[in-house]
Design an enzyme around this catalytic site. Structure first.
Site, PDB file in Angstrom:
ATOM      1  N   GLU A  30       0.671  -1.220  -0.078  1.00  0.00           N
ATOM      2  CA  GLU A  30      -0.250   0.011   0.155  1.00  0.00           C
ATOM      3  C   GLU A  30       0.824   1.219   0.018  1.00  0.00           C
ATOM      4  O   GLU A  30       1.851   1.348   0.794  1.00  0.00           O
ATOM      5  CB  GLU A  30      -0.956   0.008   1.204  1.00  0.00           C
ATOM      6  CG  GLU A  30      -1.814   1.184   1.547  1.00  0.00           C
ATOM      7  CD  GLU A  30      -2.580   0.974   2.735  1.00  0.00           C
ATOM      8  OE1 GLU A  30      -2.083   0.118   3.551  1.00  0.00           O
ATOM      9  OE2 GLU A  30      -3.736   1.734   2.979  1.00  0.00           O
ATOM     10  N   LYS A  82      -9.510   1.841  -1.945  1.00  0.00           N
ATOM     11  CA  LYS A  82      -9.725   1.064  -0.592  1.00  0.00           C
ATOM     12  C   LYS A  82     -11.141   1.229  -0.076  1.00  0.00           C
ATOM     13  O   LYS A  82     -11.471   2.680  -0.060  1.00  0.00           O
ATOM     14  CB  LYS A  82      -8.715   1.584   0.484  1.00  0.00           C
ATOM     15  CG  LYS A  82      -8.538   1.111   1.873  1.00  0.00           C
ATOM     16  CD  LYS A  82      -7.102   1.612   2.611  1.00  0.00           C
ATOM     17  CE  LYS A  82      -6.991   0.890   3.699  1.00  0.00           C
ATOM     18  NZ  LYS A  82      -5.824   1.412   4.533  1.00  0.00           N
ATOM     19  N   CYS A 137      -5.293  -3.573   2.577  1.00  0.00           N
ATOM     20  CA  CYS A 137      -5.032  -3.325   4.254  1.00  0.00           C
ATOM     21  C   CYS A 137      -6.376  -3.727   5.047  1.00  0.00           C
ATOM     22  O   CYS A 137      -6.753  -4.679   5.194  1.00  0.00           O
ATOM     23  CB  CYS A 137      -4.174  -2.272   4.299  1.00  0.00           C
ATOM     24  SG  CYS A 137      -3.367  -2.421   6.013  1.00  0.00           S
ATOM     25  N   LYS A 159       2.051  -8.424  17.326  1.00  0.00           N
ATOM     26  CA  LYS A 159       1.243  -8.050  16.218  1.00  0.00           C
ATOM     27  C   LYS A 159       1.102  -9.108  15.151  1.00  0.00           C
ATOM     28  O   LYS A 159       0.104  -9.601  14.927  1.00  0.00           O
ATOM     29  CB  LYS A 159       1.489  -6.775  15.470  1.00  0.00           C
ATOM     30  CG  LYS A 159       0.264  -6.303  14.676  1.00  0.00           C
ATOM     31  CD  LYS A 159       0.467  -5.057  14.029  1.00  0.00           C
ATOM     32  CE  LYS A 159      -0.832  -4.384  13.186  1.00  0.00           C
ATOM     33  NZ  LYS A 159      -0.590  -3.104  12.796  1.00  0.00           N
ATOM     34  N   GLY A 209      23.909   5.294  32.886  1.00  0.00           N
ATOM     35  CA  GLY A 209      22.640   4.744  33.053  1.00  0.00           C
ATOM     36  C   GLY A 209      22.167   3.649  32.145  1.00  0.00           C
ATOM     37  O   GLY A 209      22.831   3.765  31.284  1.00  0.00           O
ATOM     38  N   ASP A 243      19.486   3.814  30.358  1.00  0.00           N
ATOM     39  CA  ASP A 243      18.668   4.334  29.374  1.00  0.00           C
ATOM     40  C   ASP A 243      19.494   4.513  28.123  1.00  0.00           C
ATOM     41  O   ASP A 243      19.379   4.277  26.987  1.00  0.00           O
ATOM     42  CB  ASP A 243      17.649   5.335  29.866  1.00  0.00           C
ATOM     43  CG  ASP A 243      16.571   4.900  30.766  1.00  0.00           C
ATOM     44  OD1 ASP A 243      16.026   3.946  30.548  1.00  0.00           O
ATOM     45  OD2 ASP A 243      16.077   5.762  31.494  1.00  0.00           O
ATOM     46  N   SER A 244      20.497   5.613  28.574  1.00  0.00           N
ATOM     47  CA  SER A 244      21.329   6.018  27.583  1.00  0.00           C
ATOM     48  C   SER A 244      22.329   4.737  26.933  1.00  0.00           C
ATOM     49  O   SER A 244      22.530   4.610  25.739  1.00  0.00           O
ATOM     50  CB  SER A 244      22.103   7.013  28.130  1.00  0.00           C
ATOM     51  OG  SER A 244      22.973   6.524  29.256  1.00  0.00           O
ATOM     52  N   GLU A 256       9.273   7.079  32.089  1.00  0.00           N
ATOM     53  CA  GLU A 256       9.698   8.532  32.326  1.00  0.00           C
ATOM     54  C   GLU A 256       8.840   9.544  31.673  1.00  0.00           C
ATOM     55  O   GLU A 256       8.167  10.462  32.311  1.00  0.00           O
ATOM     56  CB  GLU A 256      11.146   8.611  31.926  1.00  0.00           C
ATOM     57  CG  GLU A 256      11.826   8.536  32.866  1.00  0.00           C
ATOM     58  CD  GLU A 256      13.469   8.694  32.221  1.00  0.00           C
ATOM     59  OE1 GLU A 256      14.355   8.207  32.676  1.00  0.00           O
ATOM     60  OE2 GLU A 256      13.583   9.670  31.178  1.00  0.00           O
ATOM     61  N   LYS A 286       4.566  18.349  28.323  1.00  0.00           N
ATOM     62  CA  LYS A 286       5.965  17.980  27.985  1.00  0.00           C
ATOM     63  C   LYS A 286       5.714  17.034  26.961  1.00  0.00           C
ATOM     64  O   LYS A 286       6.665  17.192  26.217  1.00  0.00           O
ATOM     65  CB  LYS A 286       6.347  17.327  29.164  1.00  0.00           C
ATOM     66  CG  LYS A 286       6.853  18.176  30.335  1.00  0.00           C
ATOM     67  CD  LYS A 286       8.041  17.482  31.409  1.00  0.00           C
ATOM     68  CE  LYS A 286       8.143  18.183  32.447  1.00  0.00           C
ATOM     69  NZ  LYS A 286       9.010  17.480  33.475  1.00  0.00           N
TER      70      LYS A 286
END
Lengths: 587, 587
Positions: free
Chosen positions: A44, A128, A164, A197, A329, A331-332, A431, A547
């Site tokens: 698609e 579609k 789809c 999925k 840490g 995450d980084s 976070e 944020k």
């Protein structure tokens, strides 16, 4: 039963780049032809990339897409591929805006189409029918739905063509298909990856094959496009539910499969079904070997999605390299490992930016990470940059802590401005959920590789990636200490995340209930979480919306990612809580 | 002809705050009853605020809204207002998700409803039929459409009840209304303000009154909700198109109007129309004086929208005050004037943050602005904060210039963290379009008052606001020099915007064509703009998408604002340009 050779091309288009995307299709068609295919299909919107969003409401864009389809038909012919029947997905228009059903979209001037090319011309078009307008999809906003089913007759086989979402919904083209008695159902897709999925998609394809008594050929695009990652995973399943061929995930691939399909009969067509006869390609006598990929385990799939999402964002936008802060840490560290897997360690720049609150352990963890991965590594201490600001503005407490994070943001953006790096921001989903980050500080950056990865899963990834390295005889990238030490933002002495937040096991549990499962406060409490903690956490989530709106994009891997998947107001005074247990209403 | 006294309540709800919003309705109902009204209506979603976005997919939220309607009915009864027929807008659910038409929204479990309350109970319910899913609206994502028209019989008059978009679309409830022969058409709305929208909305109301041969009573909510501003402007128009009453814009108001409507007949109802008999309120013999507001000129309307948008963002989110940088330039001056008009100068904190490149003129312009407005004013020079960073990182050129802007961002955010101010970012629409700002620098902030105001309009506003002040005998807020001097970011010696950008007259013209009118490159050039300039500008626009995604929200005043109004990919390689003049396609 006539035998048909199908070729499904998993291409990786770039949104807008019609020339490059057409070339991908042409190259894949060349290979399909060489492999003796009768019918070749790509995904698609393979011609424009997906999602095109409101580009679909720009008339010139639609004209260009339409012309590119005609041009592709000519190019195929000129390349000696005119015999091959080629199915390609693209937007088309502009059409007069129309109001459809009880909804309406005065801006919709486009159709989401599949065109069939042969002998230098467009032979047939399908539009579609079912337009998804949930989760990350906004198709009812931009597309006019089709109202017909298209059947292609080729080599004595009727091949029904849909797009789809048409496969996911009962009624519409599938209902017509049941009457029209086709042998093959060809579905072209732009179906983004989500964790687990394939546990939904493959069973769906199989179920539809059985229900419709057809061979289902499912072709998906591949590649990262902003916050979505398309995983390919194209597959052909016969009417008994047997997998005849399956393409690998996350890479471009041409899947060629022979199918023995029911011969077409000349029964009368039901209403709203049209049939187009294609001329038969020349016969090519070759034997195919099986091409049935077996997807890796779930963790590796998700990791691969994160890697491809980052790689394509970097490369499609023309960044030479990425830069990120290395705090020592977890995450980084995980973000750096993803980046190195995506674009190679020599395009990854890590910067250690220690303050007086950074422990020696953190500094050496960052050093170890950089050494393990082999990325470019520099150190920029921040104390002398932070102090003048704190002093001049007389900042204390959180206000002062945020300056440290923001100076780090300035350093990374400065290096980006000097060298053209893409800045990676390394916040995880936990976070982001509770706003545990400094806006314009550690959240600064153009791409957030682990944005949709909850903290507990970050740790799991770290352990898994290290094991993978060990099993390959490579150096495990993530320092063990980064995995095992208590997480800390290190903005004040002896700080740990759990000074402010509940344990991550509890936190991720509440967040899953409140965000992913959309439970209200009372229903979250009813799961067994402490009332005060639930109130504290849900309040943080609501208050951090502003944020998140200003946050970088990052690859969606869950069923409910931040961004267009979850649209909530910033101005929101939650005073809307009934007792637990919402009952379904009948009127 | 029976006489009916209608009361339309322009309330200002806060999203989620059911208790406060219900109280607003109750208070307005009390006034309506005291004024002798027979039928009282508030706007679409007046009970929950609008738009609720994906809160509509949270079952507990829908239950709470449903219960709040029942509670409101009881409260009205207990307050001795049970006789009054009250129409209130709210979401309702959860319902079983349904697939509708050719679209589908597996997440939609809510209906967008109007409930009719009398004698302590909900007497009737109407569900919105036409669900807008374009521009800023995503209603097909979250709502299940209704399929009936509701008619209320009160004092011998048939009042048909519909919701917002239902009035804009032919077919559906309006078609049924033509058959059902009602005397009054009551429309409850949540219709956001746009520049010159009253040129569209009032003629629509008038046309519908004439077409349907009814008296149209149109009630709209008022107030700011994130990037939308609802302007009220409720109106009653008779079947000849005469305005019988009109509420002022941008403030809460109760509009009470007597209408002489056609008496209801007992003709058979067409299919999908239901009729509910309401009991007649006690008769109150009073005479009404006319209440027909005349809206101010377009510029003043837009200004008022900006003022209300800012005020409600500040107050609904509980900020005590705002802080913004005052550069001496026109954008920060106009933003400060809006802020002072919105919440009073004593809640506005201006900070001058001069560098070595700031001219004496700029500093004194900022001083003058602060004095004119009477806001809190401090100075924080940045040179000593910038230098250590530039030196340590060896930054030059743009990389160094950005540090100045980012240090200013740190200062404002630091003051925000200390004192709880909302940080205003003062970029205009032209800047946002071309990315002429420093991300995490001057773009830092929670709200952007002039985000949807192009540069030329900023100047126009400055002159107009000064004239308004002069005409009132007040000090004009904006220093003349800020209006007249060449605009400059002042990040290097003698810099002006026009070093980098085309003249604003040209720039705003190209942007209007490319962004608002959605013309392609070739069509923009065909308007007479220079090819090179068009290529330069459209490229800047495309490349700045990632910055806009991370930008603050601000009030939408145009037909095409940045944000959910214009959804475009970040990763986009424009290679999709045909010759000018897109033709409408027929198939």
């Amino acid at each position: 039963m006539p035998r048909l050779r199908l070729a499904l091309g998993q291409t990786n288009p770039v949104v807008g780049d019609l020339a490059a995307n057409s070339k991908q299709v042409l190259e894949a068609a060349r290979k399909a032809s060489a492999a003796g295919a009768d019918l070749f299909a790509v995904g698609e919107m393979a011609l424009t990339g997906y999602p095109i969003e409101d580009l679909a409401s720009r008339p010139s864009f639609l004209v260009a897409a339409h012309e590119a389809v005609d041009a592709l038909a000519r190019q195929l012919q000129e390349a000696g591929l005119g015999d091959l029947a080629v199915v390609v997905g693209h937007p088309d228009g502009p059409f007069e805006p129309r109001l459809i059903g009880t909804s309406n979209a005065p801006t919709a001037i486009a159709k989401n189409r599949a065109s069939v090319l042969q002998h230098g011309h467009v032979t047939a078009r399908y539009s579609k029918y079912h337009l998804p307008n949930y989760s990350v999809f906004d198709e009812y906003r931009i597309f006019i739905p089709g109202d017909e089913l298209l059947i292609l007759r080729i080599k004595g086989v009727d091949v029904a063509l849909i797009i789809c979402e048409d496969l996911w919904r009962d009624g519409g083209p599938l209902a017509k298909l049941l009457e029209a008695d086709a042998g093959v159902l060809l579905v072209i897709n732009a179906s983004p990856f989500e964790r687990d999925k394939d546990d939904v998609r493959l069973p769906l394809v199989t179920r539809r094959a059985v229900e419709t008594d057809t061979i289902v050929a499912y072709v998906n695009i591949v590649g990262g496009q902003d916050d979505l990652v398309f995983d390919g995973d194209s597959v052909v399943v016969d009417a008994a539910g047997t997998i005849l061929g399956r393409a690998p995930q996350f890479i471009e691939h041409l899947l060629v499969v022979d199918v023995d399909a029911a011969a077409a009969s000349d029964t009368e067509l039901p209403p709203a079904v049209s049939r187009v006869e294609l001329s038969d390609p020349r016969a090519v006598a070759t034997t195919l070997s099986d091409d049935i990929a077996v997807p890796p385990d779930g963790r590796e799939q998700v990791w691969n999605a994160l890697v491809l999402g980052l790689r394509d964002y970097v490369d499609k936008n023309g960044f030479p390299s990425v830069v990120l802060g290395l705090s020592g840490g977890i995450d980084s560290a995980v973000s750096a490992a993803i980046a190195a897997d995506a674009i190679g360690a020599d395009r990854v720049y890590g910067v250690s930016m220690p303050s007086q609150y950074s422990s020696d352990g953190s500094r050496s963890d960052a050093d170890d990470l950089a050494a393990n991965i082999g990325l470019h590594y520099t150190t920029e201490p921040i104390a002398d940059l932070v102090l003048p600001i704190e002093t001049q503005l007389k900042l204390t407490g959180t206000a002062a802590e945020n300056v440290q994070a923001r100076i780090r943001g300035i350093i990374l953006m400065g290096l980006s401005n000097l060298h053209g790096h893409l800045v990676l921001t390394t916040g995880n989903k936990t976070e982001l959920s509770v706003g545990y980050s400094t806006i314009y500080g550690d959240s600064a950056g153009g791409f957030a590789p682990i944005k949709d990865v909850p903290k507990l899963l970050v740790w799991e990834f770290a352990r898994w990636r290290n094991q993978l390295a060990a099993s390959r005889g490579e150096t495990p990238p993530i320092p063990v200490n980064s995995i095992e030490k208590p997480p800390s933002a290190e903005l004040r002495p002896d700080q740990t995340d759990q000074d402010t937040l509940p344990p991550y096991e509890v936190l991720d549990g509440i967040l899953d209930a409140y965000i992913t499962r959309k439970l209200g406060r009372a229903d979250v409490i009813a799961l067994g979480f402490d009332t005060e903690t639930v109130d504290f956490v849900t309040r943080l989530v609501d208050r951090a919306e502003w944020k998140r709106r200003q946050g970088a994009i990052g690859p969606k891997i869950s069923g409910m990612a931040f961004g267009r998947d979850r649209r909530l107001p910033i101005t929101y005074r939650p005073n809307d809580e009934p007792l637990p247990g919402a009952k379904i209403r009948s009127s």
